[in-house]
Design an enzyme around this catalytic site. Structure first.
Site, PDB file in Angstrom:
ATOM      1  N   GLY A 255       0.783  -1.263  -0.020  1.00 54.29           N
ATOM      2  CA  GLY A 255       0.131   0.021   0.063  1.00 54.29           C
ATOM      3  C   GLY A 255       0.799   1.111   0.006  1.00 54.29           C
TER       4      GLY A 255
ATOM      5  N   PRO B 114       5.253  -4.644  -0.996  1.00 50.70           N
ATOM      6  CG  PRO B 114       7.254  -3.805  -1.430  1.00 50.70           C
ATOM      7  CD  PRO B 114       6.755  -4.837  -0.467  1.00 50.70           C
ATOM      8  N   GLY B 115       4.003  -3.278  -3.844  1.00 48.55           N
ATOM      9  CA  GLY B 115       3.455  -3.406  -5.337  1.00 48.55           C
ATOM     10  C   GLY B 115       3.847  -2.108  -5.875  1.00 48.55           C
TER      11      GLY B 115
ATOM     12  NE  ARG C 274      -4.474   3.098 -10.281  1.00 48.77           N
ATOM     13  CZ  ARG C 274      -4.363   4.384  -9.800  1.00 48.77           C
ATOM     14  NH1 ARG C 274      -4.028   5.383 -10.425  1.00 48.77           N
ATOM     15  NH2 ARG C 274      -4.542   4.588  -8.385  1.00 48.77           N
TER      16      ARG C 274
ATOM     17  CB  CYS D  43     -19.745   2.876 -26.381  1.00 48.75           C
ATOM     18  SG  CYS D  43     -19.212   2.675 -28.124  1.00 48.75           S
TER      19      CYS D  43
HETATM   20  N1  LLP Z   1      -0.889  -6.855  -0.202  1.00 52.15           N
HETATM   21  C1  LLP Z   1      -2.135  -7.141  -0.338  1.00 52.15           C
HETATM   22  C2  LLP Z   1      -2.878  -8.074   0.523  1.00 52.15           C
HETATM   23  C3  LLP Z   1      -2.802  -6.235  -1.192  1.00 52.15           C
HETATM   24  O1  LLP Z   1      -4.242  -6.576  -1.284  1.00 52.15           O
HETATM   25  C4  LLP Z   1      -2.504  -5.203  -2.194  1.00 52.15           C
HETATM   26  C5  LLP Z   1      -3.246  -4.629  -3.143  1.00 52.15           C
HETATM   27  C6  LLP Z   1      -1.063  -5.153  -1.827  1.00 52.15           C
HETATM   28  C7  LLP Z   1      -0.207  -6.102  -1.171  1.00 52.15           C
HETATM   29  C8  LLP Z   1      -0.117  -4.242  -2.683  1.00 52.15           C
HETATM   30  O2  LLP Z   1      -0.516  -2.935  -2.551  1.00 52.15           O
HETATM   31  P1  LLP Z   1       0.379  -1.737  -3.347  1.00 52.15           P
HETATM   32  O3  LLP Z   1       1.692  -1.852  -2.631  1.00 52.15           O
HETATM   33  O4  LLP Z   1       0.579  -2.153  -4.589  1.00 52.15           O
HETATM   34  O5  LLP Z   1      -0.488  -0.643  -3.109  1.00 52.15           O
HETATM   35  N2  LLP Z   1      -6.298  -1.435  -8.127  1.00 52.15           N
HETATM   36  C9  LLP Z   1      -6.051  -0.570  -7.254  1.00 52.15           C
HETATM   37  C10 LLP Z   1      -5.170  -0.847  -6.289  1.00 52.15           C
HETATM   38  C11 LLP Z   1      -5.659  -2.208  -5.433  1.00 52.15           C
HETATM   39  C12 LLP Z   1      -4.781  -2.660  -4.587  1.00 52.15           C
HETATM   40  C13 LLP Z   1      -5.296  -4.025  -3.983  1.00 52.15           C
HETATM   41  N3  LLP Z   1      -4.254  -4.611  -2.985  1.00 52.15           N
HETATM   42  C14 LLP Z   1      -5.300   1.013  -7.941  1.00 52.15           C
HETATM   43  O6  LLP Z   1      -5.204   0.909  -9.089  1.00 52.15           O
HETATM   44  O7  LLP Z   1      -5.225   1.996  -7.202  1.00 52.15           O
END
Ligand code: LLP
Length: 425
Positions: free
Chosen positions: A239, A274-275, A312, A355
């Protein structure tokens, strides 16, 4: 930080001229910078190095096989949420013991596949799921390691659709139920429950919600240990924010500054997931202006990319900086911020051809005069860009291109019309 910069008025990704790349690969197209991915992955690994920590890249943000292979080379772990993501990791050659598997709805098939694959930790989200996991592990005679995802009831102050750590969401179990959970399941021989998992939301651009959630989790761990449970792992989730606007999000070291001292003397193995902070700024979506038109007081630039490539903006009001790949003669490179307005700018909505009125990439953007055929870059599109793409309106999905230094390769080809109907009878 990222490796996209204008050189003599032309946008480069690392040492690759994106105009030349687009001429060869076509548009729309996703481009990723390997150097930017590596920089952010290493920043996390270094920031959390004082702990016994594993950085598990959240592959839902970016899951191209060639990208995953880079992370395998760099020694990363991985956070996955489906059988498909387990499969990708196997194909990428990951050490499956460094893979953590989350998700509220794991099916028997997915659990069995993950058990067979030797996934490191199952992050369990309910009593019913735990019982099922234990049953399947026993049936397979293959003991697994589980962590309980607790819901710390912390407000991450982000979009409601990506808020996960509050009570009213479907994720995890309420922290008050955790002690009962461990009392009931803590001695299972096949699903060894030895960890806790948190994930409060995404993107979280402040550090306090992490501190709050981790503090609650540590207090719970003390209570659980006092009651005789063995807890050796805390997964603090992902997150961590990313720079959609320059300087918008704290970088890994800033989060770690506050988080590492909390965890330093706990003896816990730490997992970080982290993603976005790793992948977001590593990617751009290249798209070409098809038409310009006026409507009421508005000006529209209709481009060949759309909500099917980057959802997004439509889904979360996500904001991505958009700018021409080639600057007008003599113009300065832009600053990636909402406030930025070049001299003589026009206000333009950048929209796709789908559309739906929600099909926009950016609204009221102050851009230099555009022309049919101009190439635009939609920045910070590496996370949740291609992975959320669809074929709606029967639009073939874009290619993905990986840049390393002065070389690039197409790591996913552009889909064809045949691909659209390939699985159909
Ligand atoms: N760990 C878990 C259990 C998660 O559910 C998520 C993301 C992450 C890690 C990684 O989160 P990050 O570090 O990438 O923020 N589609 C949305 C974001 C959805 C995130 C879902 N879970 C967007 O485009 O903002």
């Amino acid at each position: 930080m990222d490796l996209y910069a204008y050189r003599s008025g032309r946008l480069f990704c690392e040492d690759v001229d994106l105009t030349a790349l687009a001429a060869e690969v076509g548009t729309p197209a996703y481009v990723y910078s390997a150097g930017t991915l590596r920089h952010h992955y290493r920043s996390f690994a270094e920031a959390f190095a004082p702990l016994d920590a594993t950085v598990c890249f959240a592959i839902k943000s970016l899951s191209n096989l060639s990208v995953l292979k880079l992370f395998v080379e760099w020694g990363a772990g991985f956070d996955v949420v489906s059988g498909g993501e387990v499969f990708r990791e196997q194909r990428a050659g990951a050490d499956m013991s460094r893979v953590v598997f989350a998700g509220v709805g794991k099916t028997d098939r997915e659990i069995n596949e993950a058990i067979a694959a030797g996934v490191g930790v199952f992050n369990v989200e309910s009593e019913a799921e735990f019982e099922n996991l234990a049953r399947l592990a026993r049936a397979a005679a293959a003991p697994v390691t589980a962590a309980l995802r607790v819901n710390p009831d912390v407000d991450p102050r982000t979009h409601t659709y990506t808020t996960t750590g509050k009570k009213e969401t479907k994720f995890g179990v309420d922290i008050e139920r955790a002690e009962r959970f461990f009392a009931a399941y803590g001695r299972d021989a096949y699903a060894r429950l030895t960890g806790l998992h948190l994930h409060i939301g995404s993107p979280v651009n402040t550090i306090e919600p992490y501190v709050e959630a981790i503090t609650k989790a540590l207090a719970l761990i003390e209570r659980l240990r006092a009651a005789g449970s063995t807890i050796d792992t805390l997964d603090i989730g992902g997150g961590f924010g990313a720079d959609y606007e320059t300087g918008q999000a704290p970088q890994a070291a800033r989060y770690a500054e506050k988080i590492v001292p909390l965890l330093a003397r706990t003896g816990l193995k730490i997992i970080v997931e982290p993603g976005r902070q790793i992948s977001c700024n590593a990617g751009v979506l290249l798209t070409e202006v098809q038409y310009l038109k006026a409507g009421g007081d508005k000006h529209f630039a209709i481009v060949d990319g759309s909500m099917t490539d980057l959802i997004r903006p439509a889904l979360y009001d996500g904001w991505h900086f958009i700018y021409p790949v080639v600057l007008p003669d003599g113009a300065e490179p832009p600053v990636r911020s909402r406030q930025y307005a070049p001299a003589g700018a026009m206000k333009v909505d950048v929209v796709g051809g789908v559309c739906e009125s929600s099909d926009f990439l950016g609204k009221e953007r102050r851009l230099p005069a555009l022309h049919r055929g101009d190439l635009l870059a939609v920045f910070s599109a590496g996370a949740y860009g291609f992975t959320m793409a669809s074929q709606y309106n029967s639009r073939p999905r874009t290619p993905e291109v990986l840049v390393e230094g002065d070389r690039y390769r197409v790591v996913r080809r552009r889909e064809t019309y045949e691909d659209l109907i390939d699985a159909e009878a």
